[in-house]
Write an enzyme that holds these catalytic residues in place. Structure first.
Site, PDB file in Angstrom:
ATOM      1  N   GLU A  19      -3.938 -10.813  19.501  1.00  0.00           N
ATOM      2  CA  GLU A  19      -3.699  -9.748  20.687  1.00  0.00           C
ATOM      3  C   GLU A  19      -4.270  -8.364  20.159  1.00  0.00           C
ATOM      4  O   GLU A  19      -3.487  -7.641  19.639  1.00  0.00           O
ATOM      5  CB  GLU A  19      -2.616  -9.958  21.081  1.00  0.00           C
ATOM      6  N   ARG A  58      -2.684 -16.582  16.406  1.00  0.00           N
ATOM      7  CA  ARG A  58      -1.339 -16.048  17.107  1.00  0.00           C
ATOM      8  C   ARG A  58      -0.342 -16.115  16.062  1.00  0.00           C
ATOM      9  O   ARG A  58       0.490 -15.299  15.777  1.00  0.00           O
ATOM     10  CB  ARG A  58      -0.683 -17.107  18.177  1.00  0.00           C
ATOM     11  N   ARG A  66       9.649 -15.977  18.541  1.00  0.00           N
ATOM     12  CA  ARG A  66      10.619 -16.831  18.718  1.00  0.00           C
ATOM     13  C   ARG A  66      11.454 -16.858  17.559  1.00  0.00           C
ATOM     14  O   ARG A  66      12.214 -17.934  17.609  1.00  0.00           O
ATOM     15  CB  ARG A  66       9.833 -18.154  19.200  1.00  0.00           C
ATOM     16  N   HIS A 111       1.899  -6.459  23.394  1.00  0.00           N
ATOM     17  CA  HIS A 111       1.158  -7.526  23.506  1.00  0.00           C
ATOM     18  C   HIS A 111       0.038  -7.528  24.527  1.00  0.00           C
ATOM     19  O   HIS A 111       0.127  -6.731  25.281  1.00  0.00           O
ATOM     20  CB  HIS A 111       2.182  -8.660  24.125  1.00  0.00           C
ATOM     21  N   THR A 161      12.733 -12.532  20.307  1.00  0.00           N
ATOM     22  CA  THR A 161      11.606 -11.676  19.878  1.00  0.00           C
ATOM     23  C   THR A 161      11.733 -11.027  18.710  1.00  0.00           C
ATOM     24  O   THR A 161      12.883 -10.750  18.424  1.00  0.00           O
ATOM     25  CB  THR A 161      11.354 -10.833  21.388  1.00  0.00           C
ATOM     26  N   SER A 162      10.646 -10.470  18.338  1.00  0.00           N
ATOM     27  CA  SER A 162      10.624  -9.629  17.394  1.00  0.00           C
ATOM     28  C   SER A 162      11.259  -8.253  17.568  1.00  0.00           C
ATOM     29  O   SER A 162      12.216  -7.809  16.683  1.00  0.00           O
ATOM     30  CB  SER A 162       9.386  -9.298  16.942  1.00  0.00           C
ATOM     31  N   ARG A 163      11.063  -7.670  18.786  1.00  0.00           N
ATOM     32  CA  ARG A 163      11.787  -6.599  19.281  1.00  0.00           C
ATOM     33  C   ARG A 163      13.175  -6.450  19.423  1.00  0.00           C
ATOM     34  O   ARG A 163      13.970  -5.676  19.458  1.00  0.00           O
ATOM     35  CB  ARG A 163      10.919  -5.872  20.582  1.00  0.00           C
ATOM     36  N   GLU A 173       3.280  -5.595  27.765  1.00  0.00           N
ATOM     37  CA  GLU A 173       2.172  -6.799  28.056  1.00  0.00           C
ATOM     38  C   GLU A 173       1.141  -6.619  28.926  1.00  0.00           C
ATOM     39  O   GLU A 173       1.568  -6.148  30.017  1.00  0.00           O
ATOM     40  CB  GLU A 173       2.991  -8.106  28.499  1.00  0.00           C
TER      41      GLU A 173
END
Ligand SMILES: CC(=O)N[C@@H](CC(=O)O)C(=O)O
Ligand SMILES: [Zn+2]
Length: 306
Positions: A19, A58, A66, A111, A161-163, A173
């Site tokens: 991305e 990815r 995840r 993203h 999520t990472s965040r 996004e």
């Protein structure tokens, strides 16, 4: 009045290594951070999945976005762990620990999507909507199109999520942009939204008060898979009437898929939904053709710096 402090802010790029807008921006800011510096705020640009970025894929072993489950984060470290699980543990050490007072205040996670979603803010709970309201207003001012807020709070469909390591996780996004491709319009709109978001945090940190208000959000409702045969093979495409129509109403009876034999599959749910992530490339492996959402208006209280 809710008091929150906003002092440590991280900007993540490359949570997905193909991305390109977030990866490119974060790499620029690592070289020269002037553009993201704000008074009273510590901003740290960070590439979350460098191996995936290097391969322009990815992920390497498993989806990093995840991987931030309690189970993964507390797993005994060892060489046999998937790369992204090890990486999640490292990120949790630097920016977390997740759920603790030591965690970063805000993480912006950048993203791109192949869907026609425009600039979307992704929130994981409505606790932070007060701040988002303001971001939303600023985005509206800068972008000619609307800037939707997607709320992923859902008993089954929410993911780690990472965040989510931060006290206030914010996903950004932006699309449509193909995987591995950099488009100047998408790159620029991501850059501008980030700029306004950081400006806001600076104002907020200076003690500016924000009055109560209401904000419209799209709350995740359900996910829709492609029609499949008994062997699990996909036998239809997103219908042309639905393709690129992210955030537009889908009513019962509206076309949803076009079967390879030419017939139309119509939406049969109850009431109007607002589809998004329509035909996202990364979601074929997740058995997801699009996500449905419902519109909601949330009331946000006043906010002020702690
Ligand atoms: C296309 C894509 O990667 N979307 C993100 C959404 C998010 O960050 O919440 C994901 O599935 O992880
Ligand atoms: Zn992504």
């Amino acid at each position: 009045m809710e008091n929150i402090s906003l002092l440590r802010v991280a900007i993540f790029g490359g949570t997905h290594g193909n991305e390109m807008s977030g990866i490119t921006l974060v790499n620029l800011w690592i070289k020269n951070g002037k553009e993201i510096q704000r008074k009273g705020v510590e901003t740290k640009p960070f590439i979350t999945n460098p191996r995936a970025v290097e391969k322009c894929t990815r992920y390497v072993d498993t989806d990093l976005n995840r991987a931030f489950t309690t189970e993964n984060l507390s797993a005994p470290s060892g060489d046999d762990l998937p790369y992204e699980v090890k990486r999640a543990q490292q990120i949790n050490e630097i920016f977390g620990p997740k759920g603790s007072p030591d965690a970063y205040d805000v993480i912006f996670d950048l993203h791109n999507t192949t869907s026609n979603m425009g600039c979307t803010l992704i929130l994981e709970s409505c606790m932070f909507v007060q701040l988002l309201r303001r971001l939303y207003v600023m985005q509206k001012a800068i972008a000619p199109d609307s800037c939707p807020v997607l709320l992923t709070e859902h008993p089954l469909l929410k993911y780690s999520t990472s965040r989510s390591v931060a006290k206030h996780p914010i996903g950004l996004e932006v699309g449509p942009q193909p995987q591995g491709v950099l488009r100047s319009n998408i790159f620029e709109s991501m850059r501008v939204v980030l700029k306004h978001a950081l400006d806001f945090i600076e104002l907020f940190n200076e003690g500016l008060e924000f009055p109560p208000c209401s904000v419209d959000v799209f709350r995740v409702w359900d996910k829709m898979d492609y029609p499949r045969d008994t062997n699990g093979n996909i036998i239809a495409m997103v219908h042309p009437n639905l393709q690129d129509c992210d955030w537009e109403p889908l009513n019962p009876g509206d076309p949803m898929f076009q079967m390879f034999d030419g017939t139309t599959v119509r939406y049969e749910g109850v009431g109007t939904v607002y589809p998004t992530f329509i035909n996202e490339a990364a979601y074929y492996e997740k058995q997801q053709a699009f996500v449905t959402t419902r519109r909601e208006t949330l009331v946000a209280g006043a906010i002020k710096k702690a």
